[in-house]
Structure formats: C-alpha cells, structure tokens
Design an enzyme around this catalytic site. Structure first.
Site, PDB file in Angstrom:
ATOM      1  N   ASP A  37      44.573  32.604  -4.307  1.00  0.00           N
ATOM      2  CA  ASP A  37      43.165  32.425  -4.694  1.00  0.00           C
ATOM      3  C   ASP A  37      42.571  31.116  -4.196  1.00  0.00           C
ATOM      4  O   ASP A  37      41.669  30.554  -4.831  1.00  0.00           O
ATOM      5  CB  ASP A  37      43.001  32.536  -6.218  1.00  0.00           C
ATOM      6  CG  ASP A  37      43.532  33.843  -6.763  1.00  0.00           C
ATOM      7  OD1 ASP A  37      43.450  34.847  -6.027  1.00  0.00           O
ATOM      8  OD2 ASP A  37      44.027  33.870  -7.893  1.00  0.00           O
ATOM      9  N   GLY A  89      43.088  39.684  -4.156  1.00  0.00           N
ATOM     10  CA  GLY A  89      41.651  39.868  -4.373  1.00  0.00           C
ATOM     11  C   GLY A  89      40.976  38.791  -3.555  1.00  0.00           C
ATOM     12  O   GLY A  89      41.095  37.611  -3.867  1.00  0.00           O
ATOM     13  N   HIS A  90      40.348  39.180  -2.454  1.00  0.00           N
ATOM     14  CA  HIS A  90      39.731  38.209  -1.548  1.00  0.00           C
ATOM     15  C   HIS A  90      38.215  38.318  -1.671  1.00  0.00           C
ATOM     16  O   HIS A  90      37.644  39.368  -1.405  1.00  0.00           O
ATOM     17  CB  HIS A  90      40.191  38.450  -0.111  1.00  0.00           C
ATOM     18  CG  HIS A  90      41.671  38.179   0.080  1.00  0.00           C
ATOM     19  ND1 HIS A  90      42.331  38.369   1.257  1.00  0.00           N
ATOM     20  CD2 HIS A  90      42.600  37.703  -0.793  1.00  0.00           C
ATOM     21  CE1 HIS A  90      43.604  38.027   1.111  1.00  0.00           C
ATOM     22  NE2 HIS A  90      43.790  37.638  -0.130  1.00  0.00           N
ATOM     23  N   LYS A 127      40.838  32.256   0.700  1.00  0.00           N
ATOM     24  CA  LYS A 127      41.172  32.791   2.028  1.00  0.00           C
ATOM     25  C   LYS A 127      40.092  33.750   2.527  1.00  0.00           C
ATOM     26  O   LYS A 127      39.674  33.683   3.678  1.00  0.00           O
ATOM     27  CB  LYS A 127      42.524  33.524   1.969  1.00  0.00           C
ATOM     28  CG  LYS A 127      43.685  32.616   1.585  1.00  0.00           C
ATOM     29  CD  LYS A 127      44.980  33.381   1.381  1.00  0.00           C
ATOM     30  CE  LYS A 127      45.015  34.275   0.162  1.00  0.00           C
ATOM     31  NZ  LYS A 127      45.002  33.567  -1.142  1.00  0.00           N
ATOM     32  N   GLN A 148      48.049  36.163  -1.099  1.00  0.00           N
ATOM     33  CA  GLN A 148      48.785  35.312  -2.051  1.00  0.00           C
ATOM     34  C   GLN A 148      48.825  33.867  -1.509  1.00  0.00           C
ATOM     35  O   GLN A 148      47.941  33.481  -0.762  1.00  0.00           O
ATOM     36  CB  GLN A 148      50.190  35.857  -2.332  1.00  0.00           C
ATOM     37  CG  GLN A 148      50.195  37.148  -3.137  1.00  0.00           C
ATOM     38  CD  GLN A 148      49.858  38.392  -2.342  1.00  0.00           C
ATOM     39  OE1 GLN A 148      50.483  38.688  -1.347  1.00  0.00           O
ATOM     40  NE2 GLN A 148      48.872  39.150  -2.787  1.00  0.00           N
TER      41      GLN A 148
HETATM   42  P1  GDP Z   1      41.439  34.334  -2.073  1.00  0.00           P
HETATM   43  O1  GDP Z   1      42.292  35.277  -2.829  1.00  0.00           O
HETATM   44  O2  GDP Z   1      42.208  33.199  -1.476  1.00  0.00           O
HETATM   45  O3  GDP Z   1      40.553  34.991  -1.062  1.00  0.00           O
HETATM   46  O4  GDP Z   1      40.474  33.656  -3.159  1.00  0.00           O
HETATM   47  P2  GDP Z   1      39.708  34.427  -4.356  1.00  0.00           P
HETATM   48  O5  GDP Z   1      38.574  35.169  -3.798  1.00  0.00           O
HETATM   49  O6  GDP Z   1      40.674  35.154  -5.214  1.00  0.00           O
HETATM   50  O7  GDP Z   1      39.267  33.191  -5.238  1.00  0.00           O
HETATM   51  C1  GDP Z   1      38.456  32.191  -4.745  1.00  0.00           C
HETATM   52  C2  GDP Z   1      37.213  32.117  -5.638  1.00  0.00           C
HETATM   53  O8  GDP Z   1      36.521  30.912  -5.401  1.00  0.00           O
HETATM   54  C3  GDP Z   1      36.212  33.225  -5.324  1.00  0.00           C
HETATM   55  O9  GDP Z   1      35.524  33.544  -6.507  1.00  0.00           O
HETATM   56  C4  GDP Z   1      35.285  32.568  -4.313  1.00  0.00           C
HETATM   57  O10 GDP Z   1      33.988  33.150  -4.307  1.00  0.00           O
HETATM   58  C5  GDP Z   1      35.235  31.172  -4.850  1.00  0.00           C
HETATM   59  N1  GDP Z   1      35.048  30.101  -3.856  1.00  0.00           N
HETATM   60  C6  GDP Z   1      35.541  30.022  -2.602  1.00  0.00           C
HETATM   61  N2  GDP Z   1      35.239  28.811  -2.058  1.00  0.00           N
HETATM   62  C7  GDP Z   1      34.572  28.130  -3.018  1.00  0.00           C
HETATM   63  C8  GDP Z   1      34.022  26.809  -3.082  1.00  0.00           C
HETATM   64  O11 GDP Z   1      34.114  26.003  -2.155  1.00  0.00           O
HETATM   65  N3  GDP Z   1      33.401  26.451  -4.252  1.00  0.00           N
HETATM   66  C9  GDP Z   1      33.297  27.299  -5.307  1.00  0.00           C
HETATM   67  N4  GDP Z   1      32.687  26.853  -6.402  1.00  0.00           N
HETATM   68  N5  GDP Z   1      33.800  28.541  -5.277  1.00  0.00           N
HETATM   69  C10 GDP Z   1      34.434  28.941  -4.146  1.00  0.00           C
HETATM   70  P1  IMO Z   2      45.361  36.509  -3.425  1.00  0.00           P
HETATM   71  O1  IMO Z   2      45.631  37.128  -2.065  1.00  0.00           O
HETATM   72  C1  IMO Z   2      46.977  34.904  -7.132  1.00  0.00           C
HETATM   73  C2  IMO Z   2      50.712  36.632  -8.615  1.00  0.00           C
HETATM   74  C3  IMO Z   2      50.661  37.426  -9.902  1.00  0.00           C
HETATM   75  C4  IMO Z   2      52.064  37.186 -10.438  1.00  0.00           C
HETATM   76  C5  IMO Z   2      52.908  37.170  -9.161  1.00  0.00           C
HETATM   77  C6  IMO Z   2      53.567  38.510  -8.843  1.00  0.00           C
HETATM   78  O2  IMO Z   2      44.107  36.972  -4.052  1.00  0.00           O
HETATM   79  O3  IMO Z   2      45.502  35.028  -3.347  1.00  0.00           O
HETATM   80  P2  IMO Z   2      52.714  40.862  -7.972  1.00  0.00           P
HETATM   81  O4  IMO Z   2      51.607  41.744  -8.443  1.00  0.00           O
HETATM   82  O5  IMO Z   2      52.575  40.403  -6.556  1.00  0.00           O
HETATM   83  O6  IMO Z   2      54.065  41.425  -8.245  1.00  0.00           O
HETATM   84  O7  IMO Z   2      52.606  39.545  -8.898  1.00  0.00           O
HETATM   85  O8  IMO Z   2      52.025  36.826  -8.104  1.00  0.00           O
HETATM   86  N1  IMO Z   2      49.769  37.094  -7.566  1.00  0.00           N
HETATM   87  C7  IMO Z   2      48.661  36.427  -7.211  1.00  0.00           C
HETATM   88  N2  IMO Z   2      48.095  35.328  -7.733  1.00  0.00           N
HETATM   89  N3  IMO Z   2      46.405  35.492  -6.055  1.00  0.00           N
HETATM   90  C8  IMO Z   2      46.974  36.592  -5.509  1.00  0.00           C
HETATM   91  O9  IMO Z   2      46.546  37.124  -4.344  1.00  0.00           O
HETATM   92  C9  IMO Z   2      48.132  37.132  -6.113  1.00  0.00           C
HETATM   93  N4  IMO Z   2      48.913  38.201  -5.875  1.00  0.00           N
HETATM   94  C10 IMO Z   2      49.917  38.159  -6.741  1.00  0.00           C
HETATM   95  O10 IMO Z   2      49.669  36.943 -10.758  1.00  0.00           O
HETATM   96  O11 IMO Z   2      52.129  35.902 -10.995  1.00  0.00           O
HETATM   97 MG    MG Z   3      42.432  36.110  -4.746  1.00  0.00          MG
END
Ligand code: GDP
Ligand code: IMO
Ligand code: MG
Length: 423
Positions: A13, A40-41, A16, A224
């Site tokens: 998270d 979840g991207h 990416k 991840q």
């Molecule tokens: P990913 O899994 O690495 O793609 O990241 P996620 O989408 O799960 O989580 C990143 C969260 O931070 C999302 O809700 C984005 O919209 C948000 N986000 C990304 N960059 C920034 C930033 O620079 N500032 C803030 N406030 N939110 C951001």
């Molecule tokens: P993105 O791509 C954050 C965590 C789960 C759990 C562990 C194992 O959005 O960054 P799994 O379902 O893979 O067997 O869970 O890994 N986890 C993540 N945490 N971002 C993710 O993906 C994750 N995918 C799995 O919360 O701790």
């Molecule tokens: Mg994510």
C-alpha cells in the site's frame, strides 16, 4: 529497449498503483509479475478513484498494453468484477489487456481453504486478505494447480473437479466452522471463466522477448511490499510470492541482465495491515492522526491499517534486496502539522544496537532507536514544484537520501495523478 521494475519497499500500500499510472505514458507495456487480488492498487484522476486488484495500473492510458504475467494468480470472479467496473470508461479491453497462459487460477475452494486455515490458526492467524492466495501458490509449487492455459483444453473440468474434491476433504480436516455452498460458488466461477475467455491468452514470455527485440519499453508492476516477500519478509506474516525484484524475473520470464531501473516506493511513514511484527508501530494519538489524515484503510479489505514512524533499518534492507536505483516518497502531505518527526535509524536488539534487519523483529526483541527531525506545517497538497516544498521536508528527504544512498526522484503530495513532484 528498457525493462524497469516498480515495487513497494514496506508492507504494501505504498502507492504503487498511483505511480504506475503516472509513469505509464513512458512505456509500451505494463506487466504485473506476482500476487493476485490480495492487492488493491488505487489511482485517482479527473475526480474519480479507481481500485485495481489484478489488472495492471496502466490500463487507463490509451497506448500501453497491460499484461497479467505468469507469476500472478487470477480469481476469475474478481477479475470479471474489475472488468465490469472498467466498462463505463470506454477502454478497448481485448486490445489492451493480455493474460499469460502460465498464470494460475484461484478456485472457489482456494478461498475456502484460506478461510479454514486462518480460522484454525486462531490468534496466530496471518491476517490474510482471504482471497485464496496462499492455497493457490501452494498448489502451484505442489504442482497441482490449474493454469489459464488449461481452460483452453477440453478436459480441464475433470482436473478442476478432482482438485476441488481434494480441497473439500482438506477443508473438512481443518474442523473450522466454514459454511459454504460450492454449487453456488461454481456458478459464479464458471460464468466468470467465460468472461476471462473473451481475452487473449498468450505465451507471455515469448511476447515479451519479441517486444524487447523490437526495442519496446516494459514496466514490471509489483504488488504487496518487500517486507511481505515469502523469502525476505517477516515470515510467516507474509504473502506467498516473491514481491521483490527477483520476482519480476520469474514472474515474467525476463532475465536479470535486462533490468535497468528498479523504482522503490515508500510512504514517508510506515503502515501495515494484517498480523505480524511492526517495530515502529504507534498506539498513540500520533499513529491515529496518520491513519485519519492518510485515510489508511485497506483498498481490498477495508481494514484499518496500523501506522507508525518510518523505519530506515527495514527500508535499507528492502533497498539492498531489490537493488533499488531510484526512490519515490509517497504521502509526505500526511506528515504536515507534526512538530517533530521520528525516523528509526537502528534497533536495540537484545541489548545491542544493530543496523541490519535481523531474523526476527518481534517487539519483544527489538526496540527502535529514533533520530528526531523538525516537522513542517505547510499544506503540501497544492504544490507542484520541488522548490515549493518546505525546507524541513527537504531536510527530511536529504536525510533519507544520505542514509539510504539512493536518490528520491518523486515526492507525492496527494492521491491524484497531478499531485506528483519530480526532482
Ligand atoms: P498500492 O497498493 O501500493 O497501490 O497503494 P494503495 O492504493 O493500496 O494505497 C495507497 C493509498 O494512498 C491510496 O488510497 C492512494 O490513493 C493514496 N495515495 C497515494 N499517494 C498519496 C499521497 O502522496 N498522499 C496521499 N494523501 N494519499 C496518497
Ligand atoms: P498491495 O499490492 C497490504 C497482507 C495481508 C496479510 C498478508 C498475507 O495493495 O500493496 P494474503 O492475502 O496475501 O495471504 O495476506 O499480506 N497483504 C497486503 N497488505 N497491501 C497488499 O497489497 C497486501 N496483500 C497482502 O494483509 O497480512
Ligand atoms: Mg494496496
């Protein structure tokens, strides 16, 4: 020709999805190399927020081809839902989205097995996303899995049935209270398989060899984060794939000597969702503020993310494992308003100060050693140029660059595509 990798350096998270979307105009192909719908991207532009789970984050740009690589595990039901969500946006999906025949399928019983395994673990549960990731990779390495290429063959349903029957026996053996109606789950599954079949299944490594020979550019998108890597993460509280740079080679069939840049993404602080050790975790108002301001809720499960200070011991380890050549710092805006910021620069480990990431980072063994830096008050979210950034933030960035030995090339100051500052 160039092949670059973009991956997360913490526990996922990091942002990416946002940065892949920002960089996509520079590439011909965006290729996901591991993980599945546990990811979840999130992408934001034109006032709309999109969350992708399996589909690469380059899908919204007109030119790039998006490839789901062999290292990915696909749940057809979730995949179909993702396609349905994209329907209003007029994307030419059959032209822009390709699937590797060697990617493995997540079956309904894999999801049930994930739930049964977690229930049986009780307090020791991993905190899995319950998407069936672990059981699917177990079947892959156990040489029992069903691959996308199999569903083109006439007898694949027999193979499916044998595996599902075996899974049902395994679910029963857990003696966990898992209620399910497999017939109902299978209606959705086989329906979604038909949707999946509307896309091109390809021998993706051959496709990428050709693309490289033609001088095309490829961005490998990780899921991840490095600390969730099956080998190098905080085992057993990890996911079931190699999330690190090596995973891009095995997850796409790209040789290591083809890789040029490795973009490492990190948040200006740290978050983690699910169970497992987290030395700099905060249980106070500061951590709660990070969670509130940063809107730290899982994009896949909605669970609140645990928050804490930046951990440079862990980050240095991730930089080394991945061979990171450029860093990207996300969510700097969330830290605005704190008087002082802390950065963990060493661990106190069983009475000794250490700066390497040890075998076990259980909080019983590890206490973070912090360096304090001054905070900033300015709202960063409207800033577009590096020279607008407050001097305390610049000092924070420069401190990290010295510690990590890698330049920070992008500073993200908000979730929108436009809230991205290049340095
Ligand atoms: P990913 O899994 O690495 O793609 O990241 P996620 O989408 O799960 O989580 C990143 C969260 O931070 C999302 O809700 C984005 O919209 C948000 N986000 C990304 N960059 C920034 C930033 O620079 N500032 C803030 N406030 N939110 C951001
Ligand atoms: P993105 O791509 C954050 C965590 C789960 C759990 C562990 C194992 O959005 O960054 P799994 O379902 O893979 O067997 O869970 O890994 N986890 C993540 N945490 N971002 C993710 O993906 C994750 N995918 C799995 O919360 O701790
Ligand atoms: Mg994510």
């Amino acid at each position: 020709m160039k092949v670059d990798i973009l991956l997360g350096l913490q526990w996922g998270d990091e942002g990416k999805g946002k940065i892949v979307d920002v960089l996509t105009p520079q590439y011909d192909i965006i290729a996901r190399f591991q993980g599945g719908p546990n990811a979840g991207h999130t992408l934001e532009f034109d006032g709309i927020k999109h969350v992708l789970h399996t589909i690469p984050s380059g899908i919204f740009h007109p030119t790039a081809v998006n490839l789901v690589g062999n290292g990915v595990v696909i749940d057809p039901v979730i995949f179909k839902r993702e396609l349905d969500n994209l329907a209003p946006f007029g994307i030419d999906i059959p032209k822009k989205l390709l699937i590797s025949r060697k990617a493995h399928l997540i079956l309904p019983t894999h999801r049930l097995l994930d739930a049964a395994s977690e229930a049986a673990k009780g307090k020791a549960k991993i905190g899995s996303t319950l998407k069936g990731i672990g059981p699917t990779y177990m079947d892959k390495t156990g040489r029992n899995g069903i691959r996308v290429g199999d569903i083109e063959l006439p007898n694949w349903k027999e193979k499916y049935r044998a595996l599902a029957n075996k899974h049902e026996a395994m679910i029963a053996s857990y003696k966990a209270d898992i209620q399910y109606d497999l017939a109902e789950l299978e209606v959705a599954f086989f329906g979604a398989i038909e949707t999946l079949k509307t896309l091109d299944f390809i021998d993706s490594e051959a496709y990428l060899f050709d693309a490289m020979a033609q001088g095309k550019s490829i961005l490998a998108e990780g899921a991840q984060g490095s600390l969730l890597d099956i080998d190098f993460g905080t085992y057993p509280f990890v996911t079931s794939s190699n999330t690190t740079a090596a995973g891009a080679c095995t997850g796409l069939g790209i040789a290591p000597n083809k890789i040029k840049e490795v973009f490492g993404i990190f948040k200006a602080y740290t978050t983690r969702v699910g169970s497992g050790p987290f030395p700099t975790e905060l249980f106070d108002e500061v951590g709660a503020t990070m969670g509130r301001v940063g809107n730290e809720f899982g994009a896949t499960t909605g669970r609140p993310r645990r928050c804490g200070w930046l951990d440079l011991v862990a980050l240095k380890y991730a930089v080394a494992i991945n061979g990171v050549t450029q860093l990207m710092m996300m969510k700097g805006d969330v830290l605005s308003g704190f008087d002082k910021l802390k950065v963990c620069t060493a661990y106190n480990y069983q009475g000794k100060t250490i700066t390497h990431f040890p075998y076990d980072i259980d909080p019983e063994l590890v206490t973070p050693v912090y360096t304090e830096l001054p905070g900033w008050k300015e709202d960063l979210t409207g800033m577009t140029q590096a020279d607008q950034l407050p001097k305390e933030l610049m000092a924070y960035i420069e401190f990290l660059e010295v510690e990590l030995g890698v330049p920070i090339k992008i500073v993200s100051v908000g979730p929108d595509r436009k809230q991205t500052i290049l340095r």
